[in-house]
Enzyme design. Structure first.
Site, PDB file in Angstrom:
ATOM      1  N   GLU A  31      54.868  13.597 -32.318  1.00 44.35           N
ATOM      2  CA  GLU A  31      54.921  13.972 -33.730  1.00 44.35           C
ATOM      3  C   GLU A  31      56.324  14.459 -34.078  1.00 44.35           C
ATOM      4  OE1 GLU A  31      50.877  15.716 -35.440  1.00 44.35           O
ATOM      5  OE2 GLU A  31      51.594  16.862 -33.735  1.00 44.35           O
ATOM      6  N   SER A  71      53.191  22.854 -31.198  1.00 47.95           N
ATOM      7  CA  SER A  71      51.983  22.164 -31.651  1.00 47.95           C
ATOM      8  C   SER A  71      51.466  22.686 -32.974  1.00 47.95           C
ATOM      9  CB  SER A  71      50.883  22.292 -30.595  1.00 47.95           C
ATOM     10  OG  SER A  71      50.556  23.658 -30.383  1.00 47.95           O
TER      11      SER A  71
END
Length: 521
Positions: free
Chosen positions: A160, A127
Site C-alpha cells: 500500500e 499499517s
C-alpha cells in the site's frame, strides 16, 4: 513546492530503519532487486539476528533453485549493518519500520530527517497510523510517504502506498515505480484511517466477534462456514488468534477512534475481554481457541449422524420463480434425477424452493427465519450464502419454529442430495454467518470507492492480494442478485443497529466521471 524528478536505478542506496521481521523482510526485497542496503538498528544483537535470518532465507532460495549460489553471495555482499545513523546519509530512500507507536516514530523520523539529503525520500512502514499526523512534525513533509508492506514482505505481493495531503506527487510516482521494480503490486489510497486493506478487512474480524457477542455458538462454526462455504483461506477467529488478539484489537480501536467512533468499527466486547485476560491467541497458548491440544485444527463441524447415512428419500421439489444464487442447488438436484417443478411465483413465495409441500428453502436476506416465515404462512429454512454451492461441503441453516424435526431432516436430505455434505442448523441468527460478513465486506468496499479513497480496481486488488479473499468484493456483489447486498444491510440495520449496517451507495465510472448509484442498481 514541487519535488525535483527523482531517477532511481539498482545502484541507489536503500536504508531500512529497524531490523525486526518487517525491516529485514523489506531489506531482502531491496537486495533481491540489486540495491545496496543499509540496515540500521540501535541494538547490535538485533542486527546480527536479522542478518542470520536474511542469510538463511537466501540459502533456501538457492536450495529451491530460485537463484544461484553466486547470485546469493552477490546480494548478501550488498548488505551493510549499522548502529550508526550517519550510515544512511547517502540513501535515496529511507524506510522506517519501527514499532507502531506514533511518539516513537515521530522522534525517529525527526532524527532521520536530520541526517539524510534534502532530496531523499522518507517513508514509514505503518499499517494504520496517520500519515498526515506523522508528517506534521517534519521539516519537509513533501517528501514523506506511507508504505505498508505485508508480512512476510518477500512473499506478499501487495504494497500500500499512502501519500499524505502534503506529499509531492513526484514522490508518490517514484515510490510507485520503485515498488513495481521490486516485483510488487501497489495500490494507492488517500490517508484514510486503516488505509485500504485494514479498513477493507475490518468487517471480516469485527462481524465475526459481533456474532460471538450476540451469543452465536460454537465459535468454530464461524470459521468453518467462512472456509468451507465462503471460500476464505482462514476463518476470522483463527486468523485473529494467529495475528494476535492484542494487535488486531488495537488496529480496530485505532480505526474506530479515527473514524469518529463510527459504530461500523466499534471493537467487540468479547475481543476486549480476551486482550484484558492475556488470551492473545497462538503466542499465549489460547485466544478464541485453545492451542494446548495439537489437534485443535480438526474442530470441523460435527460429522453427520448415523441417521444421515440412510438412503435419502426422493423428495418433490417446487421452485418458485427465480431463486438467484441458489440456482446451482436446483441444478444439482436435477442432475441426480429428482423431478423439479417450476411454477409462477406469488410475491410471498418468490425465490423459494419448496420441499414436499413442507418447508421453504430461501437464501437469507438478513432477517431471522421467524419473521420470514410469518410473512409466508409457511415454515422456512434459511440458507447461508456460499461462494459456490456446487463445491460447498458445509452450509449453515436456520429454521423457523413451525418447522418440525421431520421437516428439518427433509431439508437436510435435499441439501445432501444436492451435494452439500454437512448442512448444519444453528440458532436463528440475522444474516447467518457467510451472508452477513460478506455483505458487510462488500458494503465497505463500496464505501471506499464512493468516498474516493481509492478506485474500484485498487479495492479489488487489495481484496485479492492484500487479504487473499476468494473474489474481488465488488465482483462478488455482481455475481449475486441485484440489490441483495443492500437488502441484507437494510434488514440488519433495522434489526440490530440503525447506523452500523447502513447501506453504502456505490460508484460506477462513466464517460462523464463518477455517478452515484444505489447498491440496488
Amino acid at each position: 513546492m514541487t519535488h525535483p524528478e527523482i531517477k532511481f536505478n539498482s545502484n541507489n542506496l536503500v536504508a531500512i530503519i529497524g531490523a525486526g521481521a518487517m525491516g529485514r523482510g523489506i531489506a531482502e526485497v531491496a537486495l533481491s532487486a540489486g540495491h545496496p542496503v543499509v540496515l540500521y538498528n540501535h541494538r547490535e544483537i538485533t542486527l546480527h539476528t536479522a542478518e542470520a535470518a536474511i542469510r538463511a532465507n537466501s540459502a533456501r532460495r538457492v536450495e529451491k533453485g530460485r537463484i544461484s549460489k553466486a547470485e546469493s553471495e552477490a546480494e548478501l555482499a550488498l548488505l551493510q549493518l549499522s548502529t550508526d545513523l550517519s550510515a544512511i546519509r547517502d540513501a535515496f530512500i529511507v524506510i522506517e519500520t519501527i514499532a507502531e507507536d506514533i511518539d516513537l516514530k515521530r522522534q525517529v523520523l525527526s532524527d532521520i530527517e536530520g541526517v539524510i539529503g534534502k532530496d531523499a525520500i522518507l517513508a514509514t512502514n505503518t499499517s494504520s497510523l496517520s500519515i498526515d499526523r506523522l508528517s506534521s512534525f517534519l521539516k519537509e513533509p513533501r517528501r514523506f510517504v506511507g508504505l505498508h508492506f505485508f508480512n512476510p514482505a518477500p512473499v506478499m505481493k501487495l504494497v500500500e502506498i499512502i501519500p499524505g495531503n502534503r506529499t509531492d506527487n513526484g514522490v508518490t510516482d517514484v515510490v510507485e515505480r520503485l515498488v513495481v521494480a521490486w516485483g510488487k503490486r501497489s495500490v494507492t489510497c488517500k490517508p484514510t484511517p486503516g488505509f485500504l486493506v485494514n479498513r477493507l478487512a475490518r468487517p471480516f474480524y469485527v462481524e465475526a466477534f459481533r456474532l460471538l457477542d450476540e451469543g452465536f455458538d460454537p465459535p468454530h462454526l464461524v470459521d468453518d462456514a467462512l472456509r468451507k462455504a465462503g471460500g476464505f483461506r482462514m476463518g476470522p477467529l483463527e486468523l485473529t488468534d494467529l495475528i494476535g488478539q492484542d494487535v488486531n484489537f488495537q488496529v480496530t480501536q485505532q480505526i474506530w477512534e479515527s473514524m469518529g467512533y463510527d459504530p461500523k468499527y466499534t471493537p467487540s466486547l468479547r475481543q476486549r475481554s480476551l486482550v484484558e485476560a492475556g488470551l492473545l491467541g497462538r503466542k499465549s497458548g489460547a485466544g478464541v481457541f485453545s492451542y494446548a491440544n495439537p489437534d485443535f485444527q480438526s474442530r470441523d463441524a460435527e460429522a453427520a449422524s448415523p441417521d444421515d447415512e440412510r438412503t435419502h428419500p426422493r423428495p418433490e421439489i417446487t421452485v418458485y420463480g427465480d431463486v438467484g444464487p441458489l440456482a446451482p442447488l436446483v441444478a444439482r438436484l436435477r442432475e441426480t434425477g429428482i423431478a423439479v417443478k417450476e411454477v409462477a411465483a406469488t410475491p410471498a413465495f418468490a425465490g423459494s424452493i419448496g420441499i414436499d409441500g413442507g418447508p421453504l428453502l430461501r437464501l437469507t436476506d438478513g432477517r431471522p427465519s421467524e419473521r420470514v416465515a410469518g410473512e409466508r404462512g409457511r415454515g422456512v429454512v434459511l440458507v447461508d450464502l456460499a461462494l459456490d454451492y456446487a463445491q460447498t461441503t458445509l452450509l449453515l441453516l436456520a429454521a423457523s419454529s413451525n418447522v418440525s424435526a421431520q421437516d428439518k431432516r427433509a431439508a437436510r436430505d435435499v441439501l445432501q442430495l444436492a451435494g452439500i455434505g454437512n448442512p448444519t442448523f444453528v440458532d436463528d441468527t440475522p444474516g447467518l454467518v457467510v451472508a452477513r460478513i460478506v455483505a458487510c465486506l462488500i458494503n465497505e468496499a463500496a464505501a471506499l470507492v464512493q468516498q474516493r479513497v481509492t478506485s474500484r480496481d485498487e479495492v479489488e486488488t487489495a481484496a485479492r492480494l492484500g487479504v487473499n479473499y476468494p473474489l474481488g468484493l465488488l465482483e462478488w456483489r455482481e455475481r449475486l442478485d441485484p440489490g441483495w447486498v443492500e437488502t441484507v444491510m437494510r434488514n440488519l440495520s433495522e434489526l440490530l443497529h440503525p447506523t452500523r449496517y447502513r447501506p453504502t451507495p456505490s460508484f460506477a465510472r462513466s464517460q462523464d466521471g463518477y455517478a452515484v448509484k444505489s447498491l440496488a442498481s
